[in-house]
Design a protein around this motif. Structure first.
Motif, PDB file in Angstrom:
ATOM      1  N   GLU A   1     -87.446  17.500  -5.988  1.00 13.19           N
ATOM      2  CA  GLU A   1     -85.920  17.808  -6.154  1.00 13.19           C
ATOM      3  C   GLU A   1     -85.556  19.198  -6.876  1.00 13.19           C
ATOM      4  O   GLU A   1     -84.692  20.107  -6.562  1.00 13.19           O
ATOM      5  CB  GLU A   1     -85.063  16.811  -6.746  1.00 13.19           C
ATOM      6  CG  GLU A   1     -85.165  15.607  -5.691  1.00 13.19           C
ATOM      7  CD  GLU A   1     -84.331  15.681  -4.570  1.00 13.19           C
ATOM      8  OE1 GLU A   1     -83.935  16.696  -4.230  1.00 13.19           O
ATOM      9  OE2 GLU A   1     -84.298  14.624  -3.785  1.00 13.19           O
TER      10      GLU A   1
ATOM     11  N   GLU B   1     -87.750  20.786 -15.373  1.00 10.46           N
ATOM     12  CA  GLU B   1     -87.587  22.101 -14.471  1.00 10.46           C
ATOM     13  C   GLU B   1     -88.546  23.051 -14.958  1.00 10.46           C
ATOM     14  O   GLU B   1     -89.181  24.016 -14.116  1.00 10.46           O
ATOM     15  CB  GLU B   1     -86.169  22.593 -14.303  1.00 10.46           C
ATOM     16  CG  GLU B   1     -85.844  23.359 -12.911  1.00 10.46           C
ATOM     17  CD  GLU B   1     -84.327  23.396 -12.903  1.00 10.46           C
ATOM     18  OE1 GLU B   1     -83.468  22.980 -13.491  1.00 10.46           O
ATOM     19  OE2 GLU B   1     -84.038  24.154 -11.792  1.00 10.46           O
TER      20      GLU B   1
ATOM     21  N   ALA C   1     -79.563  18.082  -5.223  1.00  9.29           N
ATOM     22  CA  ALA C   1     -80.858  17.955  -5.579  1.00  9.29           C
ATOM     23  C   ALA C   1     -80.800  17.786  -7.250  1.00  9.29           C
ATOM     24  O   ALA C   1     -81.687  17.137  -7.665  1.00  9.29           O
ATOM     25  CB  ALA C   1     -81.488  19.343  -5.355  1.00  9.29           C
ATOM     26  N   ALA C   2     -79.943  18.220  -8.018  1.00 12.24           N
ATOM     27  CA  ALA C   2     -79.745  18.088  -9.345  1.00 12.24           C
ATOM     28  C   ALA C   2     -79.452  16.630  -9.560  1.00 12.24           C
ATOM     29  O   ALA C   2     -80.471  16.112 -10.534  1.00 12.24           O
ATOM     30  CB  ALA C   2     -78.592  19.026 -10.059  1.00 12.24           C
TER      31      ALA C   2
ATOM     32  N   LYS D   1     -83.721  22.326  -5.584  1.00  6.20           N
ATOM     33  CA  LYS D   1     -82.658  23.216  -6.201  1.00  6.20           C
ATOM     34  C   LYS D   1     -82.820  24.510  -6.503  1.00  6.20           C
ATOM     35  O   LYS D   1     -81.778  25.294  -6.162  1.00  6.20           O
ATOM     36  CB  LYS D   1     -82.553  22.371  -7.710  1.00  6.20           C
ATOM     37  CG  LYS D   1     -81.298  22.863  -8.679  1.00  6.20           C
ATOM     38  CD  LYS D   1     -81.137  21.795  -9.634  1.00  6.20           C
ATOM     39  CE  LYS D   1     -80.332  22.670 -10.855  1.00  6.20           C
ATOM     40  NZ  LYS D   1     -80.971  22.956 -12.007  1.00  6.20           N
TER      41      LYS D   1
ATOM     42  N   ARG E   1     -77.370  21.758  -3.653  1.00  7.65           N
ATOM     43  CA  ARG E   1     -77.775  22.164  -5.156  1.00  7.65           C
ATOM     44  C   ARG E   1     -77.508  21.083  -6.070  1.00  7.65           C
ATOM     45  O   ARG E   1     -78.243  20.531  -6.800  1.00  7.65           O
ATOM     46  CB  ARG E   1     -77.346  23.706  -5.756  1.00  7.65           C
ATOM     47  CG  ARG E   1     -77.901  23.838  -6.869  1.00  7.65           C
ATOM     48  CD  ARG E   1     -77.322  25.340  -7.342  1.00  7.65           C
ATOM     49  NE  ARG E   1     -76.012  25.462  -7.370  1.00  7.65           N
ATOM     50  CZ  ARG E   1     -75.128  26.400  -7.732  1.00  7.65           C
ATOM     51  NH1 ARG E   1     -75.520  27.502  -7.850  1.00  7.65           N
ATOM     52  NH2 ARG E   1     -73.769  26.152  -7.802  1.00  7.65           N
ATOM     53  N   SER E   2     -76.114  20.718  -5.820  1.00  6.97           N
ATOM     54  CA  SER E   2     -75.693  19.648  -6.803  1.00  6.97           C
ATOM     55  C   SER E   2     -76.469  18.325  -6.418  1.00  6.97           C
ATOM     56  O   SER E   2     -76.758  17.600  -7.266  1.00  6.97           O
ATOM     57  CB  SER E   2     -74.248  19.540  -6.518  1.00  6.97           C
ATOM     58  OG  SER E   2     -73.728  18.306  -6.939  1.00  6.97           O
TER      59      SER E   2
ATOM     60  N   TYR F   1     -81.830  26.387  -3.310  1.00  9.64           N
ATOM     61  CA  TYR F   1     -80.608  26.588  -3.081  1.00  9.64           C
ATOM     62  C   TYR F   1     -79.858  27.692  -4.174  1.00  9.64           C
ATOM     63  O   TYR F   1     -79.100  28.601  -3.571  1.00  9.64           O
ATOM     64  CB  TYR F   1     -79.601  25.296  -3.433  1.00  9.64           C
ATOM     65  CG  TYR F   1     -79.931  24.253  -2.125  1.00  9.64           C
ATOM     66  CD1 TYR F   1     -79.313  24.533  -0.915  1.00  9.64           C
ATOM     67  CD2 TYR F   1     -80.230  22.868  -2.553  1.00  9.64           C
ATOM     68  CE1 TYR F   1     -79.373  23.703   0.302  1.00  9.64           C
ATOM     69  CE2 TYR F   1     -80.283  22.117  -1.437  1.00  9.64           C
ATOM     70  CZ  TYR F   1     -79.818  22.438  -0.192  1.00  9.64           C
ATOM     71  OH  TYR F   1     -80.039  21.446   0.928  1.00  9.64           O
TER      72      TYR F   1
END
Lengths: 247, 189
Positions: free
Chosen positions: B44, B96, B75-76, B48, B72-73, B51
């Motif tokens: 994920e 990350e 995935a976060a 992110k 992106r949201s 994206y």
């Protein structure tokens, strides 16, 4: 004229650098450094002057707790330095590099291992470091993350440091073993490396601390400063260690 | 199931999702369950990153960027849910910063290349989540993985639509963890 002046300046700079290195060398010659076994090659190459004692970080921690005459302690895991720091036995530790784990097999690869998952599928003789040794703890983290802890039932020998694991595999006394990538490089002609996925890698951090009972604290602190400098970091990189982690 | 029962169970699942109590039930998870969470959280973060880089690349039109921002949201939020699950189980969740993602050289030089790469990564993740949803032992985690499967499927459809294509498949292929890991190894660094 300008060319001659440049040469003179360069010569003076070289002389100054050399004098500084000699001074640092003469200072560090008096130091006793206790360091994780995985740092053996890089520390000796970086500065051959100090008196070194290389072993598993847990063993060195115990020796320092028992009053061993060390000036510096470089550990392969924060746990060992932080425990001593909390007891006031070392000064505040600093992180100076990081590393990754790899699975190594003998060049002849008698068990036919090409993936970490093969450890579960195939009958293998596995060698790991003990759970109290940093590389042994990191090994168990990798296996747990991958859902492969059951392969610990195939362990034929638990070693006291990473060098012993590396030797056993390089000599063909085991089918596979978990070591740092830096140790795998040191025996690259005798082993094959099986990559561990990035998502299963543990967070390997090396810390160094000045021992509180040291009588050469200034020299020890200077040595740490040099290790953290561009020159020290370049030496670590040359031996396959990873840069200082961000933050 | 009558209407009342359906609404009750739907509300229950909704509450589970909104409250995201994945960590609270993590104690019941087996090591195999957590392996999917470890892989999923790392991937994920990779998604992110995809994206974020796609948005920076300036190869998408203004209207198209909203799909990327939604992705992106998602995935976060997925990474957070899986990290909570891991922490709840007493594990160390990945960060990350633990990864240095590697994308093929031309990935973000054109819209087509970016979308092809993104779709490729999401398909692998979708396959892994399908297997997780079918195999993990803790029921609430099966709900989580089913939810993640649906979300990744929606993202795939959005990316395919941006490329003028369709991503509707009758039976997307489920992938075991080893195969998924091998497929994404070069991206995860």
């Amino acid at each position: 004229m300008r060319k001659r002046l440049t040469l003179v300046v360069l010569a003076l700079v070289a002389l100054a650098t050399s004098a500084s290195a000699m001074a640092a060398g003469s200072q560090s010659a008096s130091l006793t450094i206790y360091a994780a076994a995985s740092l053996t090659d890089v520390f000796r190459a970086f500065d051959p002057a100090p008196r070194y004692s290389f072993a598993g970080s847990n063993t060195l921690e115990t020796q320092i707790r028992n009053g061993a005459p060390a000036d510096l302690f470089a550990s392969a895991a924060p746990l060992n330095t932080q425990r001593l720091y909390k007891q006031g036995l070392v000064q505040r530790p600093v992180t100076f590099t990081s590393n990754r784990l790899a699975l190594i097999v003998p060049s002849s690869n008698p068990a036919g291992i090409t993936s970490v998952y093969d450890l579960k599928r195939k009958p293998v003789k596995l060698v790991v470091a003990g759970a109290a040794v940093p590389v042994g703890a990191y090994t168990r983290t990798v296996l747990r993350k991958m859902g492969l802890s059951s392969v610990l039932s195939k362990v034929v020998s638990q070693e006291t440091d990473v060098r012993a694991v590396t030797s056993k595999v390089a000599l063909g006394q085991a089918d596979a073993g978990f070591v740092y990538v830096t140790d795998a490089r040191a025996v690259a002609d005798r082993v094959k490396v099986v990559r561990i996925p990035a998502w299963a890698q543990p967070r390997v951090r090396y810390e160094i601390a000045v021992v509180s009972s040291s009588t050469r604290k200034a020299a020890a602190q200077a040595w740490v400063k040099t290790l953290l400098s561009a020159r020290g970091q370049a030496a670590l990189k040359e031996y396959g260690f990873l840069p200082l982690p961000a933050g | 199931m009558n209407r009342g029962r359906f609404l009750t169970s739907a509300v229950g699942v909704g509450a589970l999702t909104l409250g995201a109590p994945w960590g609270a039930t993590a104690g019941a998870a087996t090591e195999d369950d957590l392996a999917y969470a470890n892989f999923g959280a790392a991937t994920e973060f990779l998604v992110k990153d995809f994206y974020a880089k796609a948005l920076k690349a300036n190869v998408f039109a203004g209207t198209e960027t909203s799909a990327l921002k939604r992705g992106r949201s998602c995935a976060a939020q997925h990474a957070k849910a899986l990290s909570d699950l891991l922490v709840g189980a007493g594990d160390v969740a990945p960060l990350e910063d633990d990864f240095e993602f590697e994308w093929p050289a031309k990935t973000f030089t054109s819209k087509n290349d970016a979308l092809a790469t993104g779709v490729g990564v999401l398909r692998v993740l979708l396959g892994a989540y399908q297997t997780a949803a079918a195999t993990v032992t803790e029921p609430s985690h099966r709900v989580l993985y089913a939810s993640l499967t649906a979300s990744v499927g929606q993202q795939l459809a959005e990316l395919a639509a941006l490329n003028g294509g369709r991503a509707v498949e009758p039976f997307p292929v489920a992938t075991d963890l080893e195969a998924a890991s091998d497929a994404l190894e070069s991206y995860l660094g």
